[in-house]
Design a protein around this motif. Structure first.
Motif, PDB file in Angstrom:
ATOM      1  N   LEU A 105       8.406  -3.685   1.255  1.00 34.69           N
ATOM      2  CA  LEU A 105       8.627  -3.826  -0.363  1.00 34.69           C
ATOM      3  C   LEU A 105       9.721  -2.361  -0.116  1.00 34.69           C
ATOM      4  O   LEU A 105       8.937  -1.749  -0.212  1.00 34.69           O
ATOM      5  CB  LEU A 105       8.189  -4.466  -1.321  1.00 34.69           C
ATOM      6  N   CYS A 106      10.505  -2.830  -0.810  1.00 32.02           N
ATOM      7  CA  CYS A 106      11.615  -1.199  -0.946  1.00 32.02           C
ATOM      8  C   CYS A 106      12.450  -1.678  -1.973  1.00 32.02           C
ATOM      9  O   CYS A 106      11.781  -2.624  -3.466  1.00 32.02           O
ATOM     10  CB  CYS A 106      12.460  -1.159  -0.415  1.00 32.02           C
TER      11      CYS A 106
ATOM     12  N   GLY B 149       7.202   1.883  -2.691  1.00 30.29           N
ATOM     13  CA  GLY B 149       7.938   0.429  -3.138  1.00 30.29           C
ATOM     14  C   GLY B 149       8.747   1.253  -3.526  1.00 30.29           C
ATOM     15  O   GLY B 149       9.743   0.377  -3.847  1.00 30.29           O
TER      16      GLY B 149
ATOM     17  N   SER C 153      10.795   3.157  -2.249  1.00 33.50           N
ATOM     18  CA  SER C 153      12.177   3.689  -1.049  1.00 33.50           C
ATOM     19  C   SER C 153      13.312   3.279  -1.834  1.00 33.50           C
ATOM     20  O   SER C 153      13.163   1.757  -1.513  1.00 33.50           O
ATOM     21  CB  SER C 153      11.468   3.865  -0.250  1.00 33.50           C
TER      22      SER C 153
END
Lengths: 89, 427
Positions: free
Chosen positions: B207-208, B365, B367
């Motif tokens: 996840l980002c 997360g 990022s």
């Protein structure tokens, strides 16, 4: 960083190890292991010998050094600089 | 009790369920069936208070709790309070709990110009105004003994006042106030219909956060910008599918279309990049929120939460030198909208040249989060920001510190971008 390899993926940038460290500040991280990264095998008596990517398998207990900067995806990613595989401990 | 039609029907239904647990569905008419489902009449507590004013407690105009929890009863004729107090006795008992456990039992009686049935009747007759996009809510205001209407601007105010006059409503019974448009309290982690910066994206097991949307000048195609390590291979374009919010059928928003390997850098002779960034194509399944960044509550030195309360407006690129001590902000799917001061400006971190280190809080997360400089201002300018880049990391688990790449570095690595800002600002 210490934990157990939960998964191994290979890609153009090298091997990616998913490391589980239950109870750690980050219970799951991904170690990006570029080609040429030093891999050592450490026996119970503390003696070490050179290892290779073939020994980076699910279930192995590892201690890793990394570049320091966390890439803040979820799970976070780190660039490994050295990996020790702990055997028989 | 408030009514609004400026939010989705499904959400309104949830709000009514949550806010009006004493509401009941009455008189279902099996012949009245529309394409959505059987039509029933919703009965609210305000309907009940209006009935009471007509039948049980003539002149009853509503009640509320004072600061200390003392019930205040509004009556058209304050000498005739007995019936109202009898009717309200169970309500008084019900509210004398929790923080108001020690509140006075004896209510305060205050006069009123209009009874509740009158106010509710006028509110109901004004309700068709909610079909306008600039009229947001209608409330029988028990404290002020009038109907309150929330609207967008002076034009809507005039329209509501004109309609009230046409209905024969006394001017003193109406209060029209301007306010922000109601917004659904969605999370940065939810599936969004509009692609704004700061929302969750996903690929593989990761996840980002989506950084921002733009147009790639070389192709004229719309793209989203996130981190290179938020794609299959960092520093190589591999075409991996990117999803919002989770990896699931129907959630793909595009594929990686631009990343690159290292430059041969001047100086030490090593290879380098200027940004941890990649461009993601837009497959057209979502609307592009040009120049928009999701906004949560603000925090510094802590997680800000992920509930979306509005949008920041990108009105320009940050073009300063970002001296140490400058403030940076970011919005990310894990820790929301946080801000902090720059501690190190234009730093080499590993292979990345001219990065910035700040005391912006970020966690796993986040990022790809957009990094921006808050400009602010009065009125609608309150959400103005200048885009500075995207964040990508920090020192291990020290979440008080964030590393980010600059917009100029992103464009030098991957190509020029346009349409970064709200349409009126031309950048």
């Amino acid at each position: 960083m210490e934990g157990v390899i939960a998964g191994v993926d290979s890609g153009p940038e090298g091997v990616r190890l998913t490391i589980d460290s239950p109870g750690g500040a980050e219970p799951r991280v991904v170690l990006v292991v570029p080609p040429g990264t030093e891999v050592l095998v450490e026996r119970a008596d503390g003696a070490t010998s050179p290892g290779g990517a073939a020994e980076l398998v699910a279930g192995a207990r590892v201690v890793a050094r990394h570049a320091g900067a966390a890439m803040r995806s979820l799970p976070p990613q780190y660039h490994a600089t050295q990996i020790r595989i702990l055997r028989g401990s | 009790m408030r009514y609004t039609r400026s939010i989705p029907v499904a959400v309104l239904g949830l709000m009514l369920t949550a806010a009006c647990d004493s509401s009941e569905l009455v008189s279902p008419d099996p012949s009245a069936v529309d394409p959505v489902g059987p039509k029933v009449q919703l009965r609210t507590p305000d309907d009940e208070f209006a009935r009471a004013a007509r039948e049980e407690a003539p002149g009853f105009a509503g009640f509320y709790l004072d600061e200390d929890g003392t019930p205040v009863v509004r009556l058209v004729d304050t000498r005739k309070s007995a019936a109202a107090q009898r009717y309200l006795a169970p309500h008084f008992a019900a509210v004398r709990t929790g923080h108001h456990r020690g509140a006075a039992r004896q209510p305060i009686i205050r006069g009123a110009a209009f009874d509740f049935a009158q106010l509710k009747g006028w509110a109901d007759r004004l309700e068709p105004m909610l079909t306008r996009s600039d009229v947001f809510l209608i409330d029988v205001d028990e404290r002020e003994n009038r109907v309150m209407v929330g609207v967008q601007d002076a034009g809507a105010t005039a329209a509501v006042r004109a309609e009230a006059a046409r209905l024969g409503m006394p001017a003193a019974a109406l209060h029209v106030q301007t306010q922000p448009r109601p917004q659904v309290r969605a999370s940065l982690r939810d599936r969004q219909t509009v692609l704004n910066g700061g929302i969750q994206i996903a690929f593989g097991q990761y996840l980002c956060t989506l950084g921002f949307t733009a147009t790639r000048v070389s192709t004229g195609a719309p793209v989203s910008v996130t981190n290179a390590h938020c794609t299959g291979t960092q520093y190589a374009s591999d075409g991996i599918a990117i999803y919002q919010n989770t990896v699931a059928a129907g959630n793909q928003i595009g594929n990686e279309v631009a990343d690159r390997g290292m430059w041969a850098c001047a100086g030490a002779g090593t290879s380098c990049r200027q940004a941890d960034a990649a461009y993601i194509s837009n497959n057209g399944t979502r609307t592009t929120g040009r120049g928009g960044i999701a906004r949560t509550n603000w925090a510094t030195g802590a997680n800000a939460g992920t509930t979306i309360i509005g949008e920041f407006d990108i009105i320009g690129r940050y073009t300063g030198t970002l001296p140490v001590g400058s403030y940076l902000d970011k919005t990310g799917r894990t820790s929301g909208s946080t801000y902090g001061q720059v501690t190190n400006s234009c730093v080499t971190i590993g292979v990345l040249r001219c990065q910035d280190i700040s005391k912006v809080w970020s966690e796993g997360g986040d990022s790809g989060s957009p990094v921006y400089v808050y400009i602010g201002g009065a009125g609608t300018a309150e959400n103005d920001v200048q885009l500075h880049g995207v964040m990508w990391g920090g020192p291990g688990t020290d979440y008080t510190t964030t590393y980010s790449s600059r917009l100029s570095g992103i464009e030098q690595d991957l190509g020029a971008l346009s349409n970064l800002c709200r349409a009126a600002y031309g950048c």
